[in-house]
Scaffold this motif. Structure first.
Motif, PDB file in Angstrom:
ATOM      1  N   LYS A   1      44.029  46.208  45.940  1.00 42.24           N
ATOM      2  CA  LYS A   1      43.253  44.968  46.071  1.00 42.24           C
ATOM      3  C   LYS A   1      41.844  45.247  46.595  1.00 42.24           C
ATOM      4  CE  LYS A   1      43.222  40.692  48.671  1.00 42.24           C
ATOM      5  NZ  LYS A   1      43.824  39.971  49.765  1.00 42.24           N
ATOM      6  N   GLU A   2      41.670  46.302  47.394  1.00 35.78           N
ATOM      7  CA  GLU A   2      40.385  46.628  48.018  1.00 35.78           C
ATOM      8  C   GLU A   2      39.469  47.486  47.141  1.00 35.78           C
ATOM      9  OE1 GLU A   2      41.662  48.562  51.575  1.00 35.78           O
ATOM     10  OE2 GLU A   2      42.756  46.798  52.263  1.00 35.78           O
TER      11      GLU A   2
ATOM     12  N   VAL B   1      37.787  41.342  37.952  1.00 35.44           N
ATOM     13  CA  VAL B   1      38.518  40.474  38.872  1.00 35.44           C
ATOM     14  C   VAL B   1      38.133  39.055  38.476  1.00 35.44           C
ATOM     15  CG1 VAL B   1      38.849  39.791  41.268  1.00 35.44           C
ATOM     16  CG2 VAL B   1      38.498  42.184  40.728  1.00 35.44           C
TER      17      VAL B   1
ATOM     18  N   ASP C   1      41.927  36.161  41.539  1.00 35.60           N
ATOM     19  CA  ASP C   1      43.306  36.390  41.124  1.00 35.60           C
ATOM     20  C   ASP C   1      43.449  35.989  39.663  1.00 35.60           C
ATOM     21  OD1 ASP C   1      45.869  37.231  41.709  1.00 35.60           O
ATOM     22  OD2 ASP C   1      46.541  35.270  42.378  1.00 35.60           O
TER      23      ASP C   1
ATOM     24  N   LEU D   1      43.737  40.522  38.866  1.00 39.35           N
ATOM     25  CA  LEU D   1      42.891  41.691  38.651  1.00 39.35           C
ATOM     26  C   LEU D   1      43.247  42.251  37.283  1.00 39.35           C
ATOM     27  CD1 LEU D   1      43.679  41.659  41.853  1.00 39.35           C
ATOM     28  CD2 LEU D   1      42.670  43.903  41.802  1.00 39.35           C
TER      29      LEU D   1
ATOM     30  N   LYS E   1      47.079  39.369  43.105  1.00 35.15           N
ATOM     31  CA  LYS E   1      46.630  39.992  44.343  1.00 35.15           C
ATOM     32  C   LYS E   1      47.794  40.448  45.218  1.00 35.15           C
ATOM     33  CE  LYS E   1      43.848  36.779  45.847  1.00 35.15           C
ATOM     34  NZ  LYS E   1      42.882  36.031  46.644  1.00 35.15           N
TER      35      LYS E   1
ATOM     36  N   ALA F   1      48.953  43.703  44.000  1.00 32.77           N
ATOM     37  CA  ALA F   1      47.968  44.745  44.282  1.00 32.77           C
ATOM     38  C   ALA F   1      48.002  45.171  45.750  1.00 32.77           C
ATOM     39  CB  ALA F   1      46.569  44.261  43.911  1.00 32.77           C
ATOM     40  N   GLU F   2      48.352  44.256  46.637  1.00 36.14           N
ATOM     41  CA  GLU F   2      48.436  44.582  48.068  1.00 36.14           C
ATOM     42  C   GLU F   2      49.575  45.553  48.365  1.00 36.14           C
ATOM     43  OE1 GLU F   2      48.809  40.708  49.786  1.00 36.14           O
ATOM     44  OE2 GLU F   2      46.662  40.529  50.134  1.00 36.14           O
TER      45      GLU F   2
END
Length: 73
Positions: free
Chosen positions: A5-6, A44, A49, A51, A64, A67-68
């Motif tokens: 996510k980052e 993105v 939301d 990705l 998201k 992805a986390e």
């Protein structure tokens, strides 16, 4: 710990570990996201939301929260 996510748009990251349990972990792995795979973040969505990723030669969209759960380096 850095998560998928980052990762900024246009960057590539290598999967280090997949966190989570049960259905979420299995679903992510079934989509081809496994340890050692390189993932390119293509886009993105405007509200963040989902990705859009390129992995193993195909495009994939994930949320998201999924992805986390993916730790990258």
């Amino acid at each position: 710990m850095k998560t998928l996510k980052e990762v900024p748009v246009g960057a590539t990251a290598k999967v280090k570990r997949i966190h989570g349990e049960g259905a979420l972990r299995r679903r992510v792995m079934d989509m081809g996201i496994t340890k050692g795979v390189e993932i390119y973040v293509r886009k993105v969505a405007p509200l963040g939301d989902p990705l859009e990723l390129t992995i193993r030669g195909y495009e994939l969209s994930i949320r998201k929260n999924e992805a986390e759960a993916i730790e990258v380096e």
